[in-house]
Scaffold this motif. Structure first.
Motif, PDB file in Angstrom:
ATOM      1  N   TRP A   1     -17.265   6.284  -9.269  1.00 53.53           N
ATOM      2  CA  TRP A   1     -16.004   5.726  -8.791  1.00 53.53           C
ATOM      3  C   TRP A   1     -15.635   6.207  -7.391  1.00 53.53           C
ATOM      4  N   SER A   2     -16.035   7.418  -7.024  1.00 59.11           N
ATOM      5  CA  SER A   2     -15.711   7.906  -5.680  1.00 59.11           C
ATOM      6  C   SER A   2     -16.336   7.016  -4.609  1.00 59.11           C
ATOM      7  N   VAL A   3     -17.529   6.487  -4.874  1.00 53.13           N
ATOM      8  CA  VAL A   3     -18.175   5.571  -3.928  1.00 53.13           C
ATOM      9  C   VAL A   3     -17.429   4.239  -3.899  1.00 53.13           C
ATOM     10  N   VAL A   4     -17.073   3.736  -5.079  1.00 55.71           N
ATOM     11  CA  VAL A   4     -16.357   2.469  -5.169  1.00 55.71           C
ATOM     12  C   VAL A   4     -15.002   2.557  -4.471  1.00 55.71           C
ATOM     13  N   PHE A   5     -14.324   3.691  -4.634  1.00 54.35           N
ATOM     14  CA  PHE A   5     -12.977   3.838  -4.069  1.00 54.35           C
ATOM     15  C   PHE A   5     -12.975   3.623  -2.560  1.00 54.35           C
ATOM     16  N   PHE A   6     -13.919   4.271  -1.857  1.00 54.02           N
ATOM     17  CA  PHE A   6     -13.925   4.146  -0.399  1.00 54.02           C
ATOM     18  C   PHE A   6     -14.377   2.765   0.053  1.00 54.02           C
ATOM     19  N   ALA A   7     -15.016   2.008  -0.844  1.00 49.53           N
ATOM     20  CA  ALA A   7     -15.399   0.640  -0.511  1.00 49.53           C
ATOM     21  C   ALA A   7     -14.222  -0.322  -0.625  1.00 49.53           C
ATOM     22  N   ILE A   8     -13.269  -0.013  -1.500  1.00 54.77           N
ATOM     23  CA  ILE A   8     -12.168  -0.959  -1.742  1.00 54.77           C
ATOM     24  C   ILE A   8     -10.834  -0.519  -1.159  1.00 54.77           C
ATOM     25  N   ALA A   9     -10.657   0.780  -0.865  1.00 57.31           N
ATOM     26  CA  ALA A   9      -9.344   1.297  -0.438  1.00 57.31           C
ATOM     27  C   ALA A   9      -8.934   0.697   0.899  1.00 57.31           C
ATOM     28  N   SER A  10      -7.788   0.014   0.908  1.00 57.67           N
ATOM     29  CA  SER A  10      -7.302  -0.583   2.153  1.00 57.67           C
ATOM     30  C   SER A  10      -5.786  -0.624   2.224  1.00 57.67           C
ATOM     31  N   SER A  11      -5.128  -0.692   1.055  1.00 56.82           N
ATOM     32  CA  SER A  11      -3.672  -0.791   1.016  1.00 56.82           C
ATOM     33  C   SER A  11      -3.197  -0.248  -0.327  1.00 56.82           C
ATOM     34  N   LEU A  12      -1.885  -0.289  -0.538  1.00 60.72           N
ATOM     35  CA  LEU A  12      -1.342   0.206  -1.803  1.00 60.72           C
ATOM     36  C   LEU A  12      -1.930  -0.552  -2.994  1.00 60.72           C
ATOM     37  N   ALA A  13      -2.199  -1.836  -2.819  1.00 62.71           N
ATOM     38  CA  ALA A  13      -2.723  -2.657  -3.909  1.00 62.71           C
ATOM     39  C   ALA A  13      -4.083  -2.188  -4.402  1.00 62.71           C
ATOM     40  N   THR A  14      -4.847  -1.550  -3.536  1.00 62.40           N
ATOM     41  CA  THR A  14      -6.167  -1.044  -3.939  1.00 62.40           C
ATOM     42  C   THR A  14      -6.177   0.473  -4.117  1.00 62.40           C
ATOM     43  N   VAL A  15      -5.370   1.182  -3.343  1.00 64.39           N
ATOM     44  CA  VAL A  15      -5.332   2.638  -3.441  1.00 64.39           C
ATOM     45  C   VAL A  15      -4.714   3.074  -4.763  1.00 64.39           C
ATOM     46  N   LEU A  16      -3.651   2.417  -5.191  1.00 60.68           N
ATOM     47  CA  LEU A  16      -2.980   2.826  -6.427  1.00 60.68           C
ATOM     48  C   LEU A  16      -3.919   2.755  -7.643  1.00 60.68           C
ATOM     49  N   PRO A  17      -4.551   1.600  -7.932  1.00 64.99           N
ATOM     50  CA  PRO A  17      -5.495   1.600  -9.058  1.00 64.99           C
ATOM     51  C   PRO A  17      -6.695   2.499  -8.807  1.00 64.99           C
ATOM     52  N   GLY A  18      -7.064   2.660  -7.539  1.00 64.72           N
ATOM     53  CA  GLY A  18      -8.179   3.546  -7.222  1.00 64.72           C
ATOM     54  C   GLY A  18      -7.885   4.983  -7.595  1.00 64.72           C
ATOM     55  N   VAL A  19      -6.678   5.447  -7.299  1.00 61.80           N
ATOM     56  CA  VAL A  19      -6.275   6.803  -7.655  1.00 61.80           C
ATOM     57  C   VAL A  19      -6.160   6.950  -9.169  1.00 61.80           C
ATOM     58  N   VAL A  20      -5.575   5.959  -9.821  1.00 63.32           N
ATOM     59  CA  VAL A  20      -5.405   6.020 -11.278  1.00 63.32           C
ATOM     60  C   VAL A  20      -6.762   6.135 -11.969  1.00 63.32           C
ATOM     61  N   ILE A  21      -7.717   5.308 -11.582  1.00 62.97           N
ATOM     62  CA  ILE A  21      -9.039   5.338 -12.222  1.00 62.97           C
ATOM     63  C   ILE A  21      -9.755   6.647 -11.901  1.00 62.97           C
ATOM     64  N   GLY A  22      -9.622   7.122 -10.674  1.00 64.98           N
ATOM     65  CA  GLY A  22     -10.223   8.409 -10.322  1.00 64.98           C
ATOM     66  C   GLY A  22      -9.692   9.538 -11.186  1.00 64.98           C
ATOM     67  N   LEU A  23      -8.383   9.527 -11.450  1.00 61.22           N
ATOM     68  CA  LEU A  23      -7.781  10.567 -12.279  1.00 61.22           C
ATOM     69  C   LEU A  23      -8.052  10.354 -13.767  1.00 61.22           C
ATOM     70  N   VAL A  24      -8.379   9.131 -14.166  1.00 62.04           N
ATOM     71  CA  VAL A  24      -8.827   8.905 -15.546  1.00 62.04           C
ATOM     72  C   VAL A  24     -10.139   9.647 -15.788  1.00 62.04           C
ATOM     73  N   PHE A  25     -11.084   9.505 -14.866  1.00 64.38           N
ATOM     74  CA  PHE A  25     -12.361  10.206 -15.015  1.00 64.38           C
ATOM     75  C   PHE A  25     -12.171  11.723 -14.920  1.00 64.38           C
ATOM     76  N   HIS A  26     -11.237  12.139 -14.082  1.00 60.67           N
ATOM     77  CA  HIS A  26     -10.914  13.568 -14.026  1.00 60.67           C
ATOM     78  C   HIS A  26     -10.387  14.045 -15.375  1.00 60.67           C
TER      79      HIS A  26
END
Length: 462
Positions: free
Chosen positions: A345-370
């Motif tokens: 997911w860390s690789v996917v996150f930097f591929a999609i992160a651009s705004s709140l619409a992508t950063v918010l679910p990106g952070v949530v999923i990252g913390l799910v795996f954490h």
């Protein structure tokens, strides 16, 4: 498939379990104290670590948002942030000292008294951070005092975790330690939730100038009230039944640090390595993401904090769920799923992160795996050591892993972003950290519920 007790239907240990020296079964709940004592221990562990991590997290957020300007002024905002994260790292570097000092005391004089001391120590340090003058007011003395108080915070947190884990797990039955020990693990996201929530309210209610002038201080000064509440709970708690039995038998160690290093080296190494991935992943999705979102994606501070708040809110429920799952299906399976998922997911996150619409679910999923790693972590780490050395061993593993993982990660992320200009180098760093965690899981003992490292155990062999 393992049963809820951690054994296969024929009574044998789960597949992948490493044979250990025979020892007594974990005492039944009635012998450890009634359910009320267990609930009180869970509440004391949860509230104490939550309040301490509020203190620690409010610094982390302030380092990402305001400390660069207030204590390390310069023409380059990224350089100021790098210096602020350097003081953030000091808190991690100080942890081994707290782990050694308080861990030893926890095995010698008891869990409860040490946990009261660690809570008080970090609370006082955090309160005084809120009173510090800025660089503009006092010059170099301001960042010097900030570093010192951050160091004191780190010493307190270094001694806190091992005892908080034991506080709840040593009141619980075999077959349930993953869930009950996760009380201490809920502390960081709950503390982060409270810290970022307070900062978000202040940042939203105040002008930029007012927030930078005095608003940020309110979050630190509030720690006095929160820590006072935590002390009230902990001072009324009984000592754990496991330590009481150790004390009654006269089986307390005289040199626990030396004994851990001499007799339980493999378990210590395994526990340290297993913790690296979760620390690095948390540093990314709960700390550095604030810097990345505001400085690289031009998001507002409020938007960045909102993403971390939502992710932390999910973790409050996911961490105990992950601990419960580890009781049913094995620590290493659930932990390993989190490590592999976090790396990908860390690789996917930097591929999609651009705004709140992508950063918010990106952070949530990252913390799910954490959460999948963090929930089973407390039980996994403590199970690497016998009861008479458990506070020391767990504290050493927690604090040294924090230096390797949590302390270096924000500094490395900031440096790589400045030099490479891309988040993929950061993703590669996270992938390596998660691989290190998988090595630690493979090296560690899958003790779980077949044998509990109780007070009478011989030293477990790796």
């Amino acid at each position: 498939m393992p049963t809820p007790t951690g054994k296969t239907p024929d009574g044998s240990p789960p597949t992948g379990s490493t044979p250990v020296a025979p020892g007594p079964q974990h005492p039944p709940a009635a012998a450890q104290g009634d359910r009320r004592s267990l609930y009180k221990a869970f509440a004391a562990s949860l509230s104490g670590t939550s309040l301490e991590w509020y203190d620690f997290a409010v610094y982390s957020s302030a380092a990402a948002l305001v400390f660069g300007d207030l204590f390390f002024p310069g023409s380059d905002p990224l350089t100021g942030t790098l210096q602020a994260f350097a003081t953030y790292a000091v808190g991690y570097v100080a942890r081994p000292l707290g782990g050694i000092f308080f861990g030893r005391l926890g095995d010698v004089i008891g869990r409860k008294r040490v946990l009261v001391a660690t809570l008080l120590l970090i609370g006082v340090a955090t309160f005084f951070i809120g009173l510090l003058p800025t660089h503009a007011q006092a010059g170099a003395i301001a960042p010097t005092l900030l570093v010192f108080l951050r160091f004191v915070q780190g010493v307190g947190v270094g001694g806190e975790w091992g005892g908080a884990v034991l506080l709840s797990s040593e009141f619980s039955q075999a077959g349930q330690r993953g869930f009950w020990a996760s009380a201490a693990q809920v502390g960081p996201p709950l503390g982060t939730l409270m810290a970022n929530g307070v900062l978000a309210v202040l940042a939203g209610a105040l002008s930029e100038d007012a927030f930078l002038s005095w608003g940020w201080r309110v979050a630190f000064l509030l720690s006095a009230v929160l820590v006072g509440f935590g002390l009230l709970i902990r001072t009324k708690l009984e000592e754990t039944p496991v330590f009481k039995e150790l004390e009654a038998r006269g089986d307390r160690p005289t040199a626990p640090v030396t004994e851990v290093l001499r007799t339980q080296g493999r378990g210590l190494v395994a526990a340290i390595l297993a913790r690296v991935g979760p620390d690095v992943l948390y540093a990314m999705f709960a700390v550095f993401v604030l810097t990345y979102a505001t400085q690289e994606l031009d998001m507002s501070r409020g938007q960045a904090v909102t993403a971390v708040l939502v992710g932390s809110a999910f973790q409050v429920g996911l961490i105990p769920l992950s601990g419960w799952l580890s009781d049913r299906y094995g620590r290493r399976l659930i932990y390993g799923i989190g490590a592999v998922g976090g790396a990908v997911w860390s690789v996917v996150f930097f591929a999609i992160a651009s705004s709140l619409a992508t950063v918010l679910p990106g952070v949530v999923i990252g913390l799910v795996f954490h959460s999948l790693m963090y929930g089973p972590q407390a039980a996994f780490v403590s199970e690497q050591f016998t009861a008479r050395l458990r506070y020391t061993g767990s504290s050493l593993a927690y604090t040294f892993a924090g230096v390797i993982g949590g302390a270096l990660a924000p500094l490395a992320f900031t440096y790589f972003l400045a030099k490479a200009g891309t988040g993929y180098v950061i993703a590669a760093y996270i992938v390596v950290a998660c691989v290190v965690t998988l090595v630690g899981l493979r090296l560690g003992r899958a003790v779980q519920d077949d044998v509990e490292a109780g007070p009478q155990d011989a030293v477990a062999t790796a």
